[in-house]
Design a protein around this motif. Structure first.
Motif, PDB file in Angstrom:
ATOM      1  N   TYR A 223       3.095   5.832   7.102  1.00  0.00           N
ATOM      2  CA  TYR A 223       2.392   7.169   6.624  1.00  0.00           C
ATOM      3  C   TYR A 223       3.200   7.713   5.763  1.00  0.00           C
ATOM      4  O   TYR A 223       4.450   7.922   5.592  1.00  0.00           O
ATOM      5  CB  TYR A 223       2.023   7.863   7.840  1.00  0.00           C
ATOM      6  N   ILE A 224       2.587   8.821   5.132  1.00  0.00           N
ATOM      7  CA  ILE A 224       3.235   9.758   4.200  1.00  0.00           C
ATOM      8  C   ILE A 224       2.301  10.808   3.800  1.00  0.00           C
ATOM      9  O   ILE A 224       1.095  10.637   3.810  1.00  0.00           O
ATOM     10  CB  ILE A 224       3.486   9.465   2.572  1.00  0.00           C
TER      11      ILE A 224
ATOM     12  N   PHE B 154      -1.865   9.442   3.860  1.00  0.00           N
ATOM     13  CA  PHE B 154      -2.212   8.202   4.108  1.00  0.00           C
ATOM     14  C   PHE B 154      -1.607   7.626   5.224  1.00  0.00           C
ATOM     15  O   PHE B 154      -0.219   7.601   5.370  1.00  0.00           O
ATOM     16  CB  PHE B 154      -1.714   7.233   2.995  1.00  0.00           C
ATOM     17  N   ASP B 155      -2.306   7.296   6.214  1.00  0.00           N
ATOM     18  CA  ASP B 155      -1.806   6.518   7.433  1.00  0.00           C
ATOM     19  C   ASP B 155      -2.351   5.196   7.376  1.00  0.00           C
ATOM     20  O   ASP B 155      -3.539   4.651   7.047  1.00  0.00           O
ATOM     21  CB  ASP B 155      -2.624   7.197   8.475  1.00  0.00           C
ATOM     22  N   LEU B 156      -1.251   4.154   7.465  1.00  0.00           N
ATOM     23  CA  LEU B 156      -1.246   2.789   7.429  1.00  0.00           C
ATOM     24  C   LEU B 156      -1.137   1.892   8.309  1.00  0.00           C
ATOM     25  O   LEU B 156      -0.039   2.226   9.371  1.00  0.00           O
ATOM     26  CB  LEU B 156      -0.420   2.293   6.323  1.00  0.00           C
ATOM     27  N   GLN B 157      -2.010   0.966   8.914  1.00  0.00           N
ATOM     28  CA  GLN B 157      -1.735   0.251   9.813  1.00  0.00           C
ATOM     29  C   GLN B 157      -2.163  -1.440   9.542  1.00  0.00           C
ATOM     30  O   GLN B 157      -3.166  -1.466   8.841  1.00  0.00           O
ATOM     31  CB  GLN B 157      -2.858   0.481  11.117  1.00  0.00           C
ATOM     32  N   GLU B 158      -1.181  -2.103  10.023  1.00  0.00           N
ATOM     33  CA  GLU B 158      -1.336  -3.555   9.367  1.00  0.00           C
ATOM     34  C   GLU B 158      -2.360  -4.104  10.414  1.00  0.00           C
ATOM     35  O   GLU B 158      -2.715  -3.945  11.594  1.00  0.00           O
ATOM     36  CB  GLU B 158      -0.105  -4.320   9.755  1.00  0.00           C
TER      37      GLU B 158
ATOM     38  N   ILE C 158      10.159  11.014  -4.985  1.00  0.00           N
ATOM     39  CA  ILE C 158      10.438   9.841  -4.293  1.00  0.00           C
ATOM     40  C   ILE C 158      10.086  10.100  -2.679  1.00  0.00           C
ATOM     41  O   ILE C 158       9.978  11.433  -2.218  1.00  0.00           O
ATOM     42  CB  ILE C 158      12.037   9.670  -4.114  1.00  0.00           C
ATOM     43  N   PRO C 159       9.730   9.052  -2.043  1.00  0.00           N
ATOM     44  CA  PRO C 159       9.220   9.237  -0.590  1.00  0.00           C
ATOM     45  C   PRO C 159       9.895   9.653   0.408  1.00  0.00           C
ATOM     46  O   PRO C 159      10.195   8.735   1.266  1.00  0.00           O
ATOM     47  CB  PRO C 159       8.353   7.836  -0.560  1.00  0.00           C
ATOM     48  N   LYS C 160      10.570  10.616   0.372  1.00  0.00           N
ATOM     49  CA  LYS C 160      11.789  11.152   1.104  1.00  0.00           C
ATOM     50  C   LYS C 160      11.328  12.533   1.644  1.00  0.00           C
ATOM     51  O   LYS C 160      10.649  13.186   0.944  1.00  0.00           O
ATOM     52  CB  LYS C 160      13.006  11.076   0.763  1.00  0.00           C
ATOM     53  N   LEU C 161      11.560  12.703   3.076  1.00  0.00           N
ATOM     54  CA  LEU C 161      11.084  14.122   3.588  1.00  0.00           C
ATOM     55  C   LEU C 161      11.556  15.086   2.620  1.00  0.00           C
ATOM     56  O   LEU C 161      12.629  15.228   2.222  1.00  0.00           O
ATOM     57  CB  LEU C 161      11.669  14.246   4.975  1.00  0.00           C
ATOM     58  N   ASN C 162      10.733  16.302   2.477  1.00  0.00           N
ATOM     59  CA  ASN C 162      10.880  17.402   1.730  1.00  0.00           C
ATOM     60  C   ASN C 162      11.113  17.337   0.088  1.00  0.00           C
ATOM     61  O   ASN C 162      11.221  18.141  -0.721  1.00  0.00           O
ATOM     62  CB  ASN C 162      12.138  18.367   2.199  1.00  0.00           C
ATOM     63  N   GLN C 163      10.914  16.201  -0.532  1.00  0.00           N
ATOM     64  CA  GLN C 163      11.147  15.916  -1.886  1.00  0.00           C
ATOM     65  C   GLN C 163      10.064  16.247  -2.645  1.00  0.00           C
ATOM     66  O   GLN C 163       8.677  16.220  -1.997  1.00  0.00           O
ATOM     67  CB  GLN C 163      11.497  14.319  -2.129  1.00  0.00           C
TER      68      GLN C 163
ATOM     69  N   VAL D 188       0.825  -1.243  -0.065  1.00  0.00           N
ATOM     70  CA  VAL D 188       0.107   0.022   0.131  1.00  0.00           C
ATOM     71  C   VAL D 188       0.923   1.268   0.011  1.00  0.00           C
ATOM     72  O   VAL D 188       0.610   2.285  -0.815  1.00  0.00           O
ATOM     73  CB  VAL D 188      -1.099   0.247   1.308  1.00  0.00           C
ATOM     74  N   PHE D 189       1.766   1.316   0.926  1.00  0.00           N
ATOM     75  CA  PHE D 189       2.839   2.471   0.758  1.00  0.00           C
ATOM     76  C   PHE D 189       3.293   2.729  -0.391  1.00  0.00           C
ATOM     77  O   PHE D 189       3.475   3.871  -0.996  1.00  0.00           O
ATOM     78  CB  PHE D 189       3.798   2.393   1.938  1.00  0.00           C
ATOM     79  N   ASP D 190       4.026   1.741  -1.144  1.00  0.00           N
ATOM     80  CA  ASP D 190       4.427   1.815  -2.592  1.00  0.00           C
ATOM     81  C   ASP D 190       3.597   2.235  -3.615  1.00  0.00           C
ATOM     82  O   ASP D 190       3.629   3.037  -4.252  1.00  0.00           O
ATOM     83  CB  ASP D 190       4.930   0.498  -3.019  1.00  0.00           C
ATOM     84  N   ALA D 191       2.354   1.925  -3.140  1.00  0.00           N
ATOM     85  CA  ALA D 191       1.072   2.362  -4.383  1.00  0.00           C
ATOM     86  C   ALA D 191       0.595   3.745  -3.791  1.00  0.00           C
ATOM     87  O   ALA D 191       0.257   4.372  -5.142  1.00  0.00           O
ATOM     88  CB  ALA D 191      -0.055   1.320  -3.973  1.00  0.00           C
ATOM     89  N   VAL D 192       0.742   4.352  -2.937  1.00  0.00           N
ATOM     90  CA  VAL D 192       0.424   5.744  -2.635  1.00  0.00           C
ATOM     91  C   VAL D 192       1.607   6.698  -2.685  1.00  0.00           C
ATOM     92  O   VAL D 192       1.592   7.713  -2.508  1.00  0.00           O
ATOM     93  CB  VAL D 192      -0.243   5.878  -1.543  1.00  0.00           C
ATOM     94  N   SER D 193       3.084   5.983  -3.047  1.00  0.00           N
ATOM     95  CA  SER D 193       4.265   6.911  -2.964  1.00  0.00           C
ATOM     96  C   SER D 193       5.265   6.998  -4.085  1.00  0.00           C
ATOM     97  O   SER D 193       6.000   7.613  -4.242  1.00  0.00           O
ATOM     98  CB  SER D 193       4.793   6.717  -1.627  1.00  0.00           C
ATOM     99  N   GLN D 194       5.002   5.701  -4.759  1.00  0.00           N
ATOM    100  CA  GLN D 194       5.870   5.311  -6.138  1.00  0.00           C
ATOM    101  C   GLN D 194       5.236   5.794  -7.533  1.00  0.00           C
ATOM    102  O   GLN D 194       4.104   5.517  -7.509  1.00  0.00           O
ATOM    103  CB  GLN D 194       6.043   3.893  -6.056  1.00  0.00           C
ATOM    104  N   PRO D 195       5.740   6.551  -8.130  1.00  0.00           N
ATOM    105  CA  PRO D 195       5.106   7.141  -9.168  1.00  0.00           C
ATOM    106  C   PRO D 195       4.539   6.140 -10.384  1.00  0.00           C
ATOM    107  O   PRO D 195       3.569   6.236 -10.843  1.00  0.00           O
ATOM    108  CB  PRO D 195       6.260   8.003 -10.103  1.00  0.00           C
TER     109      PRO D 195
END
Length: 142
Positions: free
Chosen positions: A68-69, A87-91, A39-44, A18-25
């Motif tokens: 989260y991101i 997006f806040d993700l929890q298993e 890229i999913p890095k702070l301030n990018q 899920v994280f990849d799907a909401v953060s990877q182009p």
């Protein structure tokens, strides 16, 4: 005063997927954008391109990989300009609980209401993409 959009959903996929799907182009382009970069890095910076008229930018304002991101809009239309979405993700036992938010809207105008509806549709597309491999063609994501 500001306003927010919230949607919660369960996706039968790992938090990493899920994280990849909401953060990877390459994944964003399969359920939301026409083409994107970042890229999913702070301030990018991310470029979220929907059409030539809707070629928007945002920065990663908070991120913890697979958890989260948050994205703060930096260049968009007037209504989206001060907003932050994320997006806040929890298993869970069956996959991932997704808590979506889109906050700091200045007014609850028609655009705010349409955006809320569109996010619900798009998040359902994200769910279908991750659970069933369905990619809704960009022209049909409205």
């Amino acid at each position: 005063m500001s306003y927010s959009i919230f949607h919660n959903l369960e996706i039968n996929a790992s938090t990493k997927e899920v994280f990849d799907a909401v953060s990877q182009p390459e994944h964003l382009n399969n359920w939301w954008t026409l083409k994107s970069s970042g890229i999913p890095k702070l301030n990018q910076e991310y470029n979220l391109n929907f059409t030539d008229s809707y070629n928007w930018y945002c920065n990663v304002s908070e991120v913890k990989t697979n958890e989260y991101i948050l994205f703060k809009m930096t260049k968009s239309d007037r209504d989206w300009s001060p907003t932050t979405f994320g997006f806040d993700l929890q298993e869970t036992e069956t996959g991932t609980s997704v808590r979506f938010s889109h906050s700091n809207w200045r007014i609850q105008n028609d655009h705010f209401k349409i955006a809320s509806f569109c996010w619900a549709i798009l998040l359902n597309g994200l769910k279908k993409y991750l659970e069933k491999g369905i990619i809704i063609p960009f022209e049909e994501r409205n």
